[in-house]
Design a protein around this motif. Structure first.
Motif, PDB file in Angstrom:
ATOM      1  N   ARG A  68       0.815  -1.219   0.000  1.00 43.61           N
ATOM      2  CA  ARG A  68       0.000   0.000   0.000  1.00 43.61           C
ATOM      3  C   ARG A  68       0.850   1.273   0.000  1.00 43.61           C
ATOM      4  NH1 ARG A  68      -5.424  -1.056   1.043  1.00 43.61           N
ATOM      5  NH2 ARG A  68      -5.838  -3.256   1.519  1.00 43.61           N
ATOM      6  N   GLU A  69       2.149   1.109  -0.006  1.00 48.12           N
ATOM      7  CA  GLU A  69       3.023   2.285  -0.060  1.00 48.12           C
ATOM      8  C   GLU A  69       3.064   2.828  -1.483  1.00 48.12           C
ATOM      9  OE1 GLU A  69       6.776   0.967   1.397  1.00 48.12           O
ATOM     10  OE2 GLU A  69       6.031   0.546   3.426  1.00 48.12           O
ATOM     11  N   LYS A  70       3.128   4.149  -1.616  1.00 48.54           N
ATOM     12  CA  LYS A  70       3.137   4.793  -2.925  1.00 48.54           C
ATOM     13  C   LYS A  70       4.518   5.323  -3.275  1.00 48.54           C
ATOM     14  CE  LYS A  70      -1.600   6.544  -3.500  1.00 48.54           C
ATOM     15  NZ  LYS A  70      -2.418   7.782  -3.707  1.00 48.54           N
ATOM     16  N   PHE A  71       4.832   5.283  -4.570  1.00 48.95           N
ATOM     17  CA  PHE A  71       5.986   6.023  -5.056  1.00 48.95           C
ATOM     18  C   PHE A  71       5.646   7.514  -5.020  1.00 48.95           C
ATOM     19  CE2 PHE A  71       6.668   1.854  -6.879  1.00 48.95           C
ATOM     20  CZ  PHE A  71       8.049   1.685  -6.838  1.00 48.95           C
ATOM     21  N   ALA A  72       6.672   8.329  -4.981  1.00 44.90           N
ATOM     22  CA  ALA A  72       6.459   9.786  -4.965  1.00 44.90           C
ATOM     23  C   ALA A  72       5.807  10.242  -6.263  1.00 44.90           C
ATOM     24  CB  ALA A  72       7.789  10.495  -4.770  1.00 44.90           C
ATOM     25  N   ASP A  73       4.956  11.249  -6.152  1.00 39.42           N
ATOM     26  CA  ASP A  73       4.340  11.806  -7.348  1.00 39.42           C
ATOM     27  C   ASP A  73       5.395  12.492  -8.211  1.00 39.42           C
ATOM     28  OD1 ASP A  73       1.852  10.967  -6.614  1.00 39.42           O
ATOM     29  OD2 ASP A  73       1.138  12.922  -5.927  1.00 39.42           O
ATOM     30  N   PRO A  74       5.491  12.135  -9.489  1.00 37.47           N
ATOM     31  CA  PRO A  74       6.458  12.788 -10.385  1.00 37.47           C
ATOM     32  C   PRO A  74       5.944  14.158 -10.817  1.00 37.47           C
ATOM     33  CG  PRO A  74       5.163  11.220 -11.613  1.00 37.47           C
ATOM     34  CD  PRO A  74       4.732  11.076 -10.179  1.00 37.47           C
ATOM     35  N   VAL A  75       6.859  14.980 -11.325  1.00 36.83           N
ATOM     36  CA  VAL A  75       6.492  16.315 -11.791  1.00 36.83           C
ATOM     37  C   VAL A  75       5.458  16.232 -12.913  1.00 36.83           C
ATOM     38  CG1 VAL A  75       7.344  18.410 -12.916  1.00 36.83           C
ATOM     39  CG2 VAL A  75       8.688  17.328 -11.101  1.00 36.83           C
ATOM     40  N   SER A  76       5.591  15.234 -13.776  1.00 35.89           N
ATOM     41  CA  SER A  76       4.644  15.133 -14.896  1.00 35.89           C
ATOM     42  C   SER A  76       3.231  14.821 -14.425  1.00 35.89           C
ATOM     43  CB  SER A  76       5.108  14.057 -15.899  1.00 35.89           C
ATOM     44  OG  SER A  76       5.233  12.792 -15.281  1.00 35.89           O
ATOM     45  N   LEU A  77       3.087  14.363 -13.183  1.00 37.37           N
ATOM     46  CA  LEU A  77       1.759  14.122 -12.628  1.00 37.37           C
ATOM     47  C   LEU A  77       1.232  15.340 -11.875  1.00 37.37           C
ATOM     48  CD1 LEU A  77      -0.577  12.152 -12.081  1.00 37.37           C
ATOM     49  CD2 LEU A  77       0.708  11.302 -10.105  1.00 37.37           C
ATOM     50  N   THR A  78       2.106  15.990 -11.126  1.00 36.29           N
ATOM     51  CA  THR A  78       1.665  17.157 -10.343  1.00 36.29           C
ATOM     52  C   THR A  78       1.555  18.414 -11.193  1.00 36.29           C
ATOM     53  OG1 THR A  78       3.968  17.608  -9.720  1.00 36.29           O
ATOM     54  CG2 THR A  78       2.665  16.226  -8.225  1.00 36.29           C
ATOM     55  N   ASN A  79       2.316  18.468 -12.295  1.00 39.27           N
ATOM     56  CA  ASN A  79       2.274  19.617 -13.193  1.00 39.27           C
ATOM     57  C   ASN A  79       2.202  19.104 -14.634  1.00 39.27           C
ATOM     58  OD1 ASN A  79       2.352  22.285 -14.069  1.00 39.27           O
ATOM     59  ND2 ASN A  79       4.595  22.349 -14.105  1.00 39.27           N
TER      60      ASN A  79
END
Length: 397
Positions: free
Chosen positions: A312-323
């Motif tokens: 259930r752990e997530k990878f960090a959100d990449p820039v292409s997802l947040t922006n």
């Protein structure tokens, strides 16, 4: 020349046609299987070089024949899979005729049955099983014109990174094919953009069991009909590199640039919908939903499988997802190839009978057509690599 006759004609010599033939043989039903190319031709020539089955060897098989030399949890190569289908057909002496293409099938007025015209003559049959599969004609959306200055190809024709011209690659479609091809190209050192639309994203393994095992015990293989709007859902799953959960945050962290759904092209710019975050979130919900169902089942039945909180752990959100990008100028980004992993359409035009909608979709109940003596048998799109007999012999859903 007298017209050949048979009780049942199976059209298609892939895993669905072989499975149908095996069931007909066990039932003692006289039949023929017609294959326009070679047995398992799609697995031989219509897959990329590094493709492996999307299910483990213990699952993607017929009863009574193992994948010799393969571990149960191994994901077999496409060539090994093709040979396996040939071996299984030989095992029960399937009456397959290769190089015979069906041109048309029409009703025999007043006597029942069908007259089937092929490139090798005519056959009269009482029944037809259409086992031509779910992947017949590659579909490329009419978005980028041929004059766009970039090479375009469907994933059907992709073989390996060396096949492509130097430069960046835009992969459109993030189902199993698109996601795996983007991963392969990124590992080969290419700059890759991946257009992610709505999708389901199951875990590869959870609590020591492959997700296909969980689908079985949870009864999800046996759903008689998909919910409205989910008939052609994209499944992001992979057996590549030993089998890992397909996670788009992970891919982005490894260098792939994610984008939303590809929607338009003008003046060298490919533009995307503002839906990337929503699509990834919906995929996450599908992922965690299956984990929840698996945990509830394990608790309810006392299943002795170790908990896996790390799943259930997530990878960090990449820039292409947040922006997310609204679009890219293909030339400025060095994109020389677009790979459209955008699916296929079926073609039943050879069946000159009723039983189809205006758009050519079959009208049926679990593969039993409203047209008498016609069945539609193919692999469920959810298990495009599975040939477990109890699964692959399902009727068209």
């Amino acid at each position: 020349m007298p017209v050949e006759k048979t009780d049942t004609l199976v059209v298609g010599g892939g895993q669905a046609g072989i499975a149908a033939s095996e069931h007909l043989s066990r039932a003692g039903v006289p039949h023929l299987v017609l294959e326009k190319n070679r047995t398992a031709e799609a697995w031989r020539t219509a897959r990329w070089d590094a493709l492996v089955a999307n299910g483990p060897a213990w699952h993607d098989r017929f009863p009574g024949l193992e994948f010799e030399g393969c571990a149960p949890d191994e994901f077999v190569t496409k060539d090994r899979f093709a040979q396996y289908l040939v071996d299984y057909a030989a095992k029960f002496r399937a009456p397959i005729r290769e190089g015979v293409e069906v041109v048309s099938a029409t009703r025999l007025p007043g006597q029942g049955g069908f007259l089937v015209k092929t490139n090798k003559g005519e056959i009269q049959t009482r029944r037809i099983v259409a086992a031509t599969g779910a992947f017949q004609h590659p579909v490329i959306p009419p978005i980028v014109p041929e004059s766009g200055g970039v090479h375009q190809m469907h994933s059907f024709y992709y073989k390996n990174p060396a096949q492509l011209a130097e430069g960046a690659v835009m992969v459109v479609g993030a189902g199993s094919s698109g996601a795996q091809i983007a991963d392969e190209l990124n590992r080969a050192g290419r700059k890759v953009f991946l257009s992610v639309g709505p999708h389901d994203r199951p875990p590869r393994r959870y609590r020591g069991r492959d997700f296909v095992w969980w689908l079985g015990v949870l009864g999800l293989w046996d759903i008689s009909a998909p919910k409205p709007g989910t008939e052609h859902v994209t499944i992001a799953v992979s057996g590549a590199y030993g089998g890992r959960t397909m996670d788009f945050r992970r891919l982005a962290g490894e260098g792939v640039t994610l984008t939303g759904l590809t929607k338009a092209y003008a003046d060298g710019v490919l533009s995307f919908s503002d839906d990337l975050a929503a699509n990834v979130a919906a995929g996450d919900a599908n992922y965690y939903g299956l984990l929840d169902l698996a945990d509830a089942y394990a608790t309810r039945t006392g299943l002795d499988l170790p908990p896996e909180p790390e799943a259930r752990e997530k990878f960090a959100d990449p820039v292409s997802l947040t922006n997310p990008l609204a679009g890219i100028n293909l030339a400025n980004e060095g994109v020389t190839t677009i790979i459209w992993a955008t699916g296929f359409r079926q073609d039943f035009n050879w069946l000159k009978v009723d039983g189809f909608t205006e758009r050519g979709a079959p009208i049926h109940t679990r593969g039993v057509s409203i047209e008498p003596d016609l069945w539609l048998c193919c692999t469920n799109p959810m298990r495009d690599s599975s040939c477990e007999s109890s699964m692959v012999a399902v009727w068209y859903e």
